[in-house]
Design a protein around this motif. Structure first.
Motif, PDB file in Angstrom:
ATOM      1  N   GLY A  80       0.793  -1.234   0.000  1.00  0.00           N
ATOM      2  CA  GLY A  80       0.000   0.000   0.000  1.00  0.00           C
ATOM      3  C   GLY A  80       0.821   1.277   0.000  1.00  0.00           C
ATOM      4  O   GLY A  80       0.249   2.369   0.009  1.00  0.00           O
ATOM      5  N   LYS A  81       2.159   1.158   0.001  1.00  0.00           N
ATOM      6  CA  LYS A  81       3.006   2.374  -0.007  1.00  0.00           C
ATOM      7  C   LYS A  81       3.700   2.517  -1.346  1.00  0.00           C
ATOM      8  O   LYS A  81       4.009   1.508  -1.998  1.00  0.00           O
ATOM      9  CB  LYS A  81       4.137   2.233   1.033  1.00  0.00           C
ATOM     10  N   LEU A  82       4.024   3.766  -1.716  1.00  0.00           N
ATOM     11  CA  LEU A  82       4.837   3.998  -2.914  1.00  0.00           C
ATOM     12  C   LEU A  82       6.273   4.211  -2.459  1.00  0.00           C
ATOM     13  O   LEU A  82       6.578   5.202  -1.791  1.00  0.00           O
ATOM     14  CB  LEU A  82       4.333   5.226  -3.671  1.00  0.00           C
ATOM     15  N   VAL A  83       7.146   3.275  -2.818  1.00  0.00           N
ATOM     16  CA  VAL A  83       8.534   3.343  -2.327  1.00  0.00           C
ATOM     17  C   VAL A  83       9.508   3.350  -3.507  1.00  0.00           C
ATOM     18  O   VAL A  83       9.188   2.852  -4.587  1.00  0.00           O
ATOM     19  CB  VAL A  83       8.846   2.150  -1.373  1.00  0.00           C
ATOM     20  N   PRO A  84      10.729   3.910  -3.295  1.00  0.00           N
ATOM     21  CA  PRO A  84      11.673   4.022  -4.414  1.00  0.00           C
ATOM     22  C   PRO A  84      12.140   2.666  -4.942  1.00  0.00           C
ATOM     23  O   PRO A  84      12.378   1.739  -4.173  1.00  0.00           O
ATOM     24  CB  PRO A  84      12.870   4.771  -3.800  1.00  0.00           C
ATOM     25  N   LEU A  85      12.247   2.590  -6.272  1.00  0.00           N
ATOM     26  CA  LEU A  85      12.807   1.415  -6.953  1.00  0.00           C
ATOM     27  C   LEU A  85      13.889   1.926  -7.887  1.00  0.00           C
ATOM     28  O   LEU A  85      13.658   2.925  -8.567  1.00  0.00           O
ATOM     29  CB  LEU A  85      11.719   0.694  -7.741  1.00  0.00           C
ATOM     30  N   PRO A  86      15.061   1.328  -8.046  1.00  0.00           N
ATOM     31  CA  PRO A  86      15.527   0.121  -7.396  1.00  0.00           C
ATOM     32  C   PRO A  86      15.492   0.226  -5.861  1.00  0.00           C
ATOM     33  O   PRO A  86      15.697   1.310  -5.315  1.00  0.00           O
ATOM     34  CB  PRO A  86      16.985   0.003  -7.851  1.00  0.00           C
TER      35      PRO A  86
ATOM     36  N   THR B 226      14.484   2.986   0.424  1.00  0.00           N
ATOM     37  CA  THR B 226      13.375   2.018   0.417  1.00  0.00           C
ATOM     38  C   THR B 226      13.390   1.220   1.722  1.00  0.00           C
ATOM     39  O   THR B 226      12.344   0.988   2.345  1.00  0.00           O
ATOM     40  CB  THR B 226      13.517   1.053  -0.778  1.00  0.00           C
ATOM     41  N   LEU B 227      14.598   0.810   2.106  1.00  0.00           N
ATOM     42  CA  LEU B 227      14.776   0.036   3.342  1.00  0.00           C
ATOM     43  C   LEU B 227      14.171   0.798   4.524  1.00  0.00           C
ATOM     44  O   LEU B 227      13.410   0.236   5.325  1.00  0.00           O
ATOM     45  CB  LEU B 227      16.279  -0.184   3.549  1.00  0.00           C
ATOM     46  N   GLU B 228      14.482   2.099   4.604  1.00  0.00           N
ATOM     47  CA  GLU B 228      13.991   2.912   5.728  1.00  0.00           C
ATOM     48  C   GLU B 228      12.478   3.067   5.708  1.00  0.00           C
ATOM     49  O   GLU B 228      11.860   3.235   6.751  1.00  0.00           O
ATOM     50  CB  GLU B 228      14.642   4.303   5.686  1.00  0.00           C
ATOM     51  N   GLN B 229      11.899   3.011   4.521  1.00  0.00           N
ATOM     52  CA  GLN B 229      10.437   3.171   4.458  1.00  0.00           C
ATOM     53  C   GLN B 229       9.698   1.881   4.804  1.00  0.00           C
ATOM     54  O   GLN B 229       8.532   1.909   5.141  1.00  0.00           O
ATOM     55  CB  GLN B 229      10.013   3.658   3.076  1.00  0.00           C
ATOM     56  N   LEU B 230      10.389   0.760   4.702  1.00  0.00           N
ATOM     57  CA  LEU B 230       9.697  -0.513   4.945  1.00  0.00           C
ATOM     58  C   LEU B 230      10.051  -1.157   6.290  1.00  0.00           C
ATOM     59  O   LEU B 230       9.353  -2.041   6.751  1.00  0.00           O
ATOM     60  CB  LEU B 230       9.995  -1.500   3.809  1.00  0.00           C
ATOM     61  N   TYR B 231      11.152  -0.707   6.910  1.00  0.00           N
ATOM     62  CA  TYR B 231      11.591  -1.327   8.167  1.00  0.00           C
ATOM     63  C   TYR B 231      11.577  -0.292   9.298  1.00  0.00           C
ATOM     64  O   TYR B 231      11.822   0.893   9.054  1.00  0.00           O
ATOM     65  CB  TYR B 231      13.035  -1.825   8.025  1.00  0.00           C
TER      66      TYR B 231
END
Ligand code: FAD
Ligand code: UDP
Length: 386
Positions: free
Chosen positions: A91-97, A102-107
Motif C-alpha cells: 500500500g506504499k509507494l517506495v523508491p525502486l531500485p 526504500t529500506l527505511e520506508q519498509l523497516y
C-alpha cells in the motif's frame, strides 16, 4: 531507385545503418519498414493536448557510451531527464531500485540501520547487488532481506512480465534492477540521461532525411525479398539483388519458421487521457503484486507540457502470438538457454548469405537498451565499411 543497400526496419539499429551508409559511404539506401511510421519501438508523437506520448511504452534514454551520445547529438538537442520509479508495495509507494531509502520506508528505523551496516560491510557502499545474489547472502539477516525484496518486488512482477519466475529466466534480466547500497533513487546511473527535446520521431526523421535514403513504410520486407539458402542469393521483387542486405527483424520469420518459432513476449498498452493535471507523483509506478498490469507511466513527467490533461499508459504483458493481431508484436526475446540454442540455429542460417548482416534487438535476440542498439549498429557499420 536502384539501392546499394537495403535496410529492413527503421528502429535505431536500421536507422543508424541507413544513415551511416548514406552519409559516410555515399551509398543509396532503401529502408523498408512494416509499420506505418519510422522509429521502431521508440516512435512517439504529440497528442491533441500537446503531450509527447511513446506509442510502444516509455523510452528513457541513458548511456555511458560517449560514442553513442556524440553520434545521436548530431540529430537532436536534449532535455535533461533522470528517470525515477516508485513501486507500490504493502500500500506504499517506495523508491525502486530497492535502496537504502526504500529500506527505511519498509523497516523500523533501528532494524533498517542494522541491515544498512550489514549491506555496506558485505557488499560495499554504492554497490549494486542482483536480487538472486542477495537471496543467497551468507549473512542470515541479508538473506532474509533478499527474500523479502524478492517476494514483494520481484516474483509477481516477473511472473506477469515473463510468464515464469526469476530463477527460470536469464539472471541478466532481474539484474537490470539490482538492490542498490546507496540513497540514490534514480532508476539508471549512466553518465548521460536525457530525452530528445522534441521527442524521438524528429530525431529519426533527421537521421533518415539524408538525400541518399528512401524510406518505404507499411511495407513488410519479407513480401519483397526472397532468400535462397542453396545459392546464397537474395532477390528484391524477383530480381537478384547484389548489394548489402541489413536485416533487423526476427530471424525465425526471415527463414519462414523452418526450425520452429522463437519465443517472444508481447505487451498490450492501455492508454488513457484524463482531465486532470497530474495522475501520479513519478513518471512510472510499478505494481508488482495487486494488478494485472506491471506499471503505469505518465508521459508529462518525461517532457513537461502545460496541459490541463494528462496521458498515462498501463502495460499488460501477454503471450506473443503472431497469428493474433492483438498480440503479434515481439517486444522481448525470452532469455533462456533453450531459446538461445534455438536462436543460434537460425543465426547459423544467416551465414549462408554473404551479403546479409543481421543486427538489433530482434535479430540478435538480445535485451538491448537503445544505446546498445546504436552502439552495435555503429560498430557493425565500421566493420562493413573499412
Ligand atoms: P526495433 O525498435 O524493434 O526496430 C525494428 C523494426 O524492424 C521495427 O520497426 C519493425 O517493425 C521492423 N521490422 C521487423 N520485421 C520487419 C519486416 N519483415 N519488414 C519491415 N520491417 C520490419 N531502451 C532504453 O534504452 N530505455 C528504455 O526506457 C526502453 N524502454 C523500452 C520499453 C519497452 C516496452 C520496450 C519493448 C523496449 C524498451 N527499450 C528501452 C528498448 C528499445 O526499444 C530497443 O533497444 C530499441 O528499440 C532497439 O532498436 P531496434 O532497431 O533493434 O529494434
Ligand atoms: N523487475 C521486477 N520488478 C520490478 C521491476 C523489474 O521483478 O518492479 C524485473 C522483471 O523481471 C523485469 C526485469 O526486472 O522484466 C527488468 O526490469 P526493467 O525495468 O529493466 O524492464 P523493462 O523496462 O526493460 O521492461
Amino acid at each position: 531507385m536502384h539501392p546499394h543497400v537495403i535496410v529492413v526496419g527503421a528502429g535505431f539499429s536500421g536507422a543508424v545503418m541507413a544513415e551511416r551508409f548514406a552519409s559516410v559511404a555515399d551509398q543509396r539506401v532503401l529502408v523498408l519498414e512494416q509499420r506505418p511510421h519510422i522509429g521502431g519501438n521508440c516512435y512517439d508523437y504529440k497528442n491533441e493536448h500537446g503531450i509527447v506520448v511513446h506509442q510502444y511504452g516509455p523510452h528513457l534514454f541513458h548511456t555511458s557510451k560517449q560514442e553513442v551520445w556524440d553520434y545521436l547529438s548530431n540529430f537532436t538537442t536534449w532535455h535533461p531527464y533522470e528517470h525515477k520509479v516508485l513501486s507500490r508495495v504493502d500500500g506504499k509507494l517506495v523508491p525502486l531500485p530497492f535502496n537504502l531509502n526504500t529500506l527505511e520506508q519498509l523497516y523500523p528505523s533501528q532494524q533498517a540501520a542494522y541491515i544498512e551496516s550489514l549491506l555496506i560491510d558485505q557488499f560495499g557502499e554504492g554497490s549494486k547487488v542482483p536480487i538472486l545474489t542477495l537471496k543467497k547472502a551468507s549473512e542470515p539477516a541479508l538473506r532474509e532481506l533478499g527474500q523479502l525484496v524478492y517476494d514483494k518486488f520481484f516474483v509477481n512482477y516477473t511472473v506477469k512480465q515473463w510468464g515464469c519466475r526469476p530463477e527460470d529466466i536469464s539472471p541478466e534480466v532481474t539484474a537490470r534492477v539490482p538492490v542498490v547500497v546507496s540513497r540514490d533513487n534514480r532508476y539508471f546511473h549512466d553518465t548521460y540521461q536525457a530525452i530528445p527535446s522534441e521527442g524521438y520521431t524528429p530525431l529519426f526523421e533527421r537521421m533518415l532525411g539524408h538525400k541518399n535514403i528512401q524510406v518505404e513504410t507499411s511495407c513488410d520486407a519479407l513480401r519483397r525479398l526472397t532468400l535462397d539458402a542453396a545459392t546464397g542469393t537474395v532477390c528484391l521483387d524477383g530480381e537478384v539483388f547484389s548489394g548489402k542486405l541489413i536485416y533487423t527483424g526476427t530471424l525465425d520469420s526471415l527463414f519462414s519458421f523452418v526450425d520452429g518459432e522463437l519465443p517472444y513476449r508481447s505487451l498490450r498498452f492501455d492508454y488513457e487521457t484524463l482531465p486532470q493535471r497530474e495522475f501520479q507523483p513519478a513518471t512510472t509506478v510499478n505494481y508488482p503484486n495487486e494488478e494485472a498490469f506491471t506499471r503505469i507511466t505518465e508521459f508529462k513527467h518525461i517532457l513537461p507540457c502545460n496541459s490541463a490533461h494528462t496521458t498515462i499508459v498501463r502495460e499488460y504483458p501477454q503471450q506473443y502470438d503472431r497469428a493474433n493481431p492483438e498480440a503479434d508484436v515481439p517486444y522481448y526475446p525470452v532469455f533462456t538457454d533453450k531459446n538461445q540454442d534455438a536462436y543460434e540455429r537460425y543465426r547459423q542460417m544467416t551465414l549462408r548469405f554473404n551479403s546479409l548482416t543481421v543486427l538489433g534487438r530482434l535479430a540478435d535476440y538480445r535485451y538491448y537498451n537503445m544505446d546498445d542498439a546504436v552502439q552495435n549498429a555503429l560498430s557493425t557499420f565500421a566493420s562493413l565499411h573499412k
